[in-house]
Scaffold this motif. Structure first.
Motif, PDB file in Angstrom:
ATOM      1  N   PRO A  56       0.796  -1.239   0.000  1.00 18.69           N
ATOM      2  CA  PRO A  56       0.000   0.000   0.000  1.00 18.69           C
ATOM      3  C   PRO A  56       0.821   1.278   0.000  1.00 18.69           C
ATOM      4  N   MET A  57       1.866   1.344   0.848  1.00 11.03           N
ATOM      5  CA  MET A  57       2.652   2.568   0.911  1.00 11.03           C
ATOM      6  C   MET A  57       3.308   2.894  -0.426  1.00 11.03           C
ATOM      7  N   ILE A 108      -2.290  15.706  -4.148  1.00  8.52           N
ATOM      8  CA  ILE A 108      -1.120  15.706  -3.268  1.00  8.52           C
ATOM      9  C   ILE A 108      -1.542  15.622  -1.809  1.00  8.52           C
ATOM     10  N   PHE A 109      -2.451  16.481  -1.398  1.00 14.25           N
ATOM     11  CA  PHE A 109      -2.865  16.491   0.012  1.00 14.25           C
ATOM     12  C   PHE A 109      -3.593  15.206   0.392  1.00 14.25           C
ATOM     13  N   CYS A 110      -4.464  14.725  -0.491  1.00  8.95           N
ATOM     14  CA  CYS A 110      -5.229  13.522  -0.156  1.00  8.95           C
ATOM     15  C   CYS A 110      -4.340  12.280  -0.119  1.00  8.95           C
ATOM     16  N   ILE A 111      -3.406  12.175  -1.047  1.00  6.66           N
ATOM     17  CA  ILE A 111      -2.504  11.019  -1.031  1.00  6.66           C
ATOM     18  C   ILE A 111      -1.583  11.074   0.182  1.00  6.66           C
ATOM     19  N   LEU A 112      -1.116  12.266   0.545  1.00  2.00           N
ATOM     20  CA  LEU A 112      -0.313  12.396   1.767  1.00  2.00           C
ATOM     21  C   LEU A 112      -1.138  12.004   2.993  1.00  2.00           C
ATOM     22  N   ALA A 113      -2.435  12.318   2.978  1.00  2.00           N
ATOM     23  CA  ALA A 113      -3.306  11.907   4.088  1.00  2.00           C
ATOM     24  C   ALA A 113      -3.459  10.391   4.121  1.00  2.00           C
ATOM     25  N   LEU A 114      -3.606   9.748   2.948  1.00  2.00           N
ATOM     26  CA  LEU A 114      -3.697   8.291   2.905  1.00  2.00           C
ATOM     27  C   LEU A 114      -2.394   7.645   3.367  1.00  2.00           C
ATOM     28  N   MET A 115      -1.268   8.240   3.017  1.00  2.00           N
ATOM     29  CA  MET A 115       0.021   7.715   3.473  1.00  2.00           C
ATOM     30  C   MET A 115       0.161   7.856   4.988  1.00  2.00           C
ATOM     31  N   ALA A 116      -0.319   8.975   5.523  1.00  2.00           N
ATOM     32  CA  ALA A 116      -0.288   9.151   6.983  1.00  2.00           C
ATOM     33  C   ALA A 116      -1.182   8.121   7.662  1.00  2.00           C
ATOM     34  N   TYR A 117      -2.337   7.840   7.068  1.00  2.00           N
ATOM     35  CA  TYR A 117      -3.232   6.821   7.619  1.00  2.00           C
ATOM     36  C   TYR A 117      -2.576   5.438   7.569  1.00  2.00           C
ATOM     37  N   ASP A 118      -1.883   5.158   6.467  1.00  2.00           N
ATOM     38  CA  ASP A 118      -1.158   3.891   6.347  1.00  2.00           C
ATOM     39  C   ASP A 118      -0.125   3.743   7.457  1.00  2.00           C
ATOM     40  N   ARG A 119       0.627   4.806   7.716  1.00  2.00           N
ATOM     41  CA  ARG A 119       1.627   4.762   8.787  1.00  2.00           C
ATOM     42  C   ARG A 119       0.959   4.645  10.160  1.00  2.00           C
ATOM     43  N   VAL A 121      -1.929   3.175  10.895  1.00  2.00           N
ATOM     44  CA  VAL A 121      -2.402   1.807  11.112  1.00  2.00           C
ATOM     45  C   VAL A 121      -1.227   0.868  11.365  1.00  2.00           C
ATOM     46  N   SER A 122      -0.141   1.020  10.606  1.00  2.00           N
ATOM     47  CA  SER A 122       0.997   0.103  10.746  1.00  2.00           C
ATOM     48  C   SER A 122       1.708   0.255  12.093  1.00  2.00           C
ATOM     49  N   ILE A 123       1.660   1.444  12.684  1.00  2.00           N
ATOM     50  CA  ILE A 123       2.359   1.685  13.949  1.00  2.00           C
ATOM     51  C   ILE A 123       1.422   1.556  15.149  1.00  2.00           C
ATOM     52  N   CYS A 124       0.220   2.105  15.034  1.00  2.00           N
ATOM     53  CA  CYS A 124      -0.698   2.125  16.171  1.00  2.00           C
ATOM     54  C   CYS A 124      -1.605   0.899  16.242  1.00  2.00           C
ATOM     55  N   PRO A 126      -0.893  -2.462  14.403  1.00  2.00           N
ATOM     56  CA  PRO A 126      -0.212  -3.348  13.448  1.00  2.00           C
ATOM     57  C   PRO A 126      -0.957  -4.658  13.169  1.00  2.00           C
ATOM     58  N   LEU A 127      -1.699  -5.169  14.168  1.00  2.00           N
ATOM     59  CA  LEU A 127      -2.411  -6.435  13.973  1.00  2.00           C
ATOM     60  C   LEU A 127      -3.576  -6.293  12.993  1.00  2.00           C
ATOM     61  N   LEU A 128      -4.053  -5.064  12.819  1.00  2.00           N
ATOM     62  CA  LEU A 128      -5.179  -4.830  11.906  1.00  2.00           C
ATOM     63  C   LEU A 128      -4.734  -4.346  10.535  1.00  2.00           C
ATOM     64  N   TYR A 129      -3.415  -4.174  10.367  1.00  2.00           N
ATOM     65  CA  TYR A 129      -2.927  -3.539   9.137  1.00  2.00           C
ATOM     66  C   TYR A 129      -3.355  -4.296   7.886  1.00  2.00           C
ATOM     67  N   HIS A 130      -3.161  -5.610   7.863  1.00  2.00           N
ATOM     68  CA  HIS A 130      -3.421  -6.388   6.649  1.00  2.00           C
ATOM     69  C   HIS A 130      -4.908  -6.558   6.359  1.00  2.00           C
ATOM     70  N   SER A 131      -5.742  -6.249   7.341  1.00  2.00           N
ATOM     71  CA  SER A 131      -7.184  -6.294   7.080  1.00  2.00           C
ATOM     72  C   SER A 131      -7.740  -4.924   6.694  1.00  2.00           C
ATOM     73  N   LEU A 132      -7.076  -3.852   7.156  1.00  2.00           N
ATOM     74  CA  LEU A 132      -7.534  -2.503   6.837  1.00  2.00           C
ATOM     75  C   LEU A 132      -6.937  -1.957   5.544  1.00  2.00           C
ATOM     76  N   MET A 133      -5.684  -2.320   5.258  1.00  2.00           N
ATOM     77  CA  MET A 133      -4.988  -1.784   4.086  1.00  2.00           C
ATOM     78  C   MET A 133      -4.783  -2.883   3.046  1.00  2.00           C
ATOM     79  N   THR A 134      -5.864  -3.490   2.616  1.00  2.00           N
ATOM     80  CA  THR A 134      -5.775  -4.501   1.565  1.00  2.00           C
ATOM     81  C   THR A 134      -5.638  -3.810   0.203  1.00  2.00           C
ATOM     82  N   PRO A 135      -5.072  -4.498  -0.799  1.00  2.00           N
ATOM     83  CA  PRO A 135      -4.961  -3.890  -2.137  1.00  2.00           C
ATOM     84  C   PRO A 135      -6.304  -3.414  -2.690  1.00  2.00           C
ATOM     85  N   ALA A 136      -7.371  -4.189  -2.446  1.00  2.00           N
ATOM     86  CA  ALA A 136      -8.692  -3.799  -2.951  1.00  2.00           C
ATOM     87  C   ALA A 136      -9.156  -2.489  -2.308  1.00  2.00           C
TER      88      ALA A 136
END
Length: 279
Positions: A56-57, A108-119, A121-124, A126-136
């Motif tokens: 995703p990132m 630019i702003f929206c993609i940076l927001a999605l990247m911040a959301y990705d980070r 989920v992965s840090i805060c 982590p156990l839900l990351y693969h269910s929340l940030m699926t390719p679909a």
């Protein structure tokens, strides 16, 4: 907008004040434009060819690169053309530039927001990351983003194109909806309100999400070990610097666009033509 209005010319008077430095600016902008294209396309190629980066990132990073290509391609060729020769553009060409600049800014702003959301989920979480940030889900978020931005930008361009112009001289390097609105013969409250709503939805709200995400991320990082803190900061710093850099640049750009028309004409650089002369 009828055919005669769409072919109406808009003159960019600011290029007249740059005539002594045209060659240097032309070379500088051309080099930066080509270099930016090469870097963005190289990153795109690397991510596409390396299967280990199909996460995703990096998918978001590819879309950030594509947005950069779109933004630079909607501005730099226009500036290069006017520095090299012609300082006029058709109204339809100006509105096309408005559309792509609006899409680029929101992307630019929206993609940076999605990247911040990705980070986040992965840090805060982590156990839900693969269910929340699926390719679909990432593809769905990007589809909604591009659809919404394209639709809102198209509506803004449509509203702007209906204006009857009384002036045809612009003292800016590029077109934007406010520039065209300021050339009209009438007040434009609807366009101003719609533009403000778009700014809130596509710029201010994503900025708020980025800030909230990083507040939570830093709260978690500060509670971790020293080594984890250093690793977290190394991971987050590039994204955070990119966000701050683009936000500051956009802030001053908005302030300049909103206030420049109030600056007395006597204090503006001479453009090589009378300031009161209109087409």
């Amino acid at each position: 907008m009828n055919s005669s209005e769409s072919l109406a010319s808009v003159t960019f008077t600011v290029y007249g004040s740059l005539r002594l430095n045209n060659a240097a600016l032309l070379i500088c902008i051309s080099v930066l434009y080509v270099a930016g294209l090469c870097i963005n396309l190289f990153l795109l190629l690397v991510v596409c060819m390396e299967s280990g980066l199909h996460r995703p990132m990096y998918v978001l990073l590819v879309n950030l690169c594509l947005s950069g290509v779109m933004g630079s391609s909607s501005v730099c060729p226009h500036i290069i053309t006017h520095l090299f020769a012609d300082r006029e553009a058709t109204l339809s060409g100006c509105l096309t530039q408005v559309f792509f600049i609006n899409v680029y800014s929101g992307c630019i702003f929206c993609i940076l927001a999605l990247m911040a959301y990705d980070r986040y989920v992965s840090i805060c979480a982590p156990l839900l990351y693969h269910s929340l940030m699926t390719p679909a889900k990432v593809r769905l978020m990007l589809l909604l983003l591009y659809s919404g931005l394209g639709s809102s930008s198209a509506v803004q361009v449509l509203l702007t194109s209906r204006l009857r112009l009384c002036r045809h001289r612009v003292d800016k390097l590029v077109c934007d909806s406010l520039v065209v609105a300021n050339l009209s013969c009438e007040n434009t409250p609807l366009i101003n309100v719609f533009g403000l709503c778009c700014a809130v939805c596509w710029i201010m709200f994503p900025c708020f999400l980025v800030i909230v995400s990083y507040v939570h991320i830093f709260m978690v990082v500060l509670k971790s070990s020293r080594a984890s803190q250093m690793k977290g900061l190394q991971t987050l710093t590039p994204h955070l610097l990119t966000f701050i850099n683009f936000s500051v640049a956009s802030f001053f750009g908005v302030i300049y666009n909103r206030l420049s028309h109030r600056v007395p004409e006597a204090t503006r650089p001479a453009a090589g033509i009378p300031v009161d002369e209109e087409r």
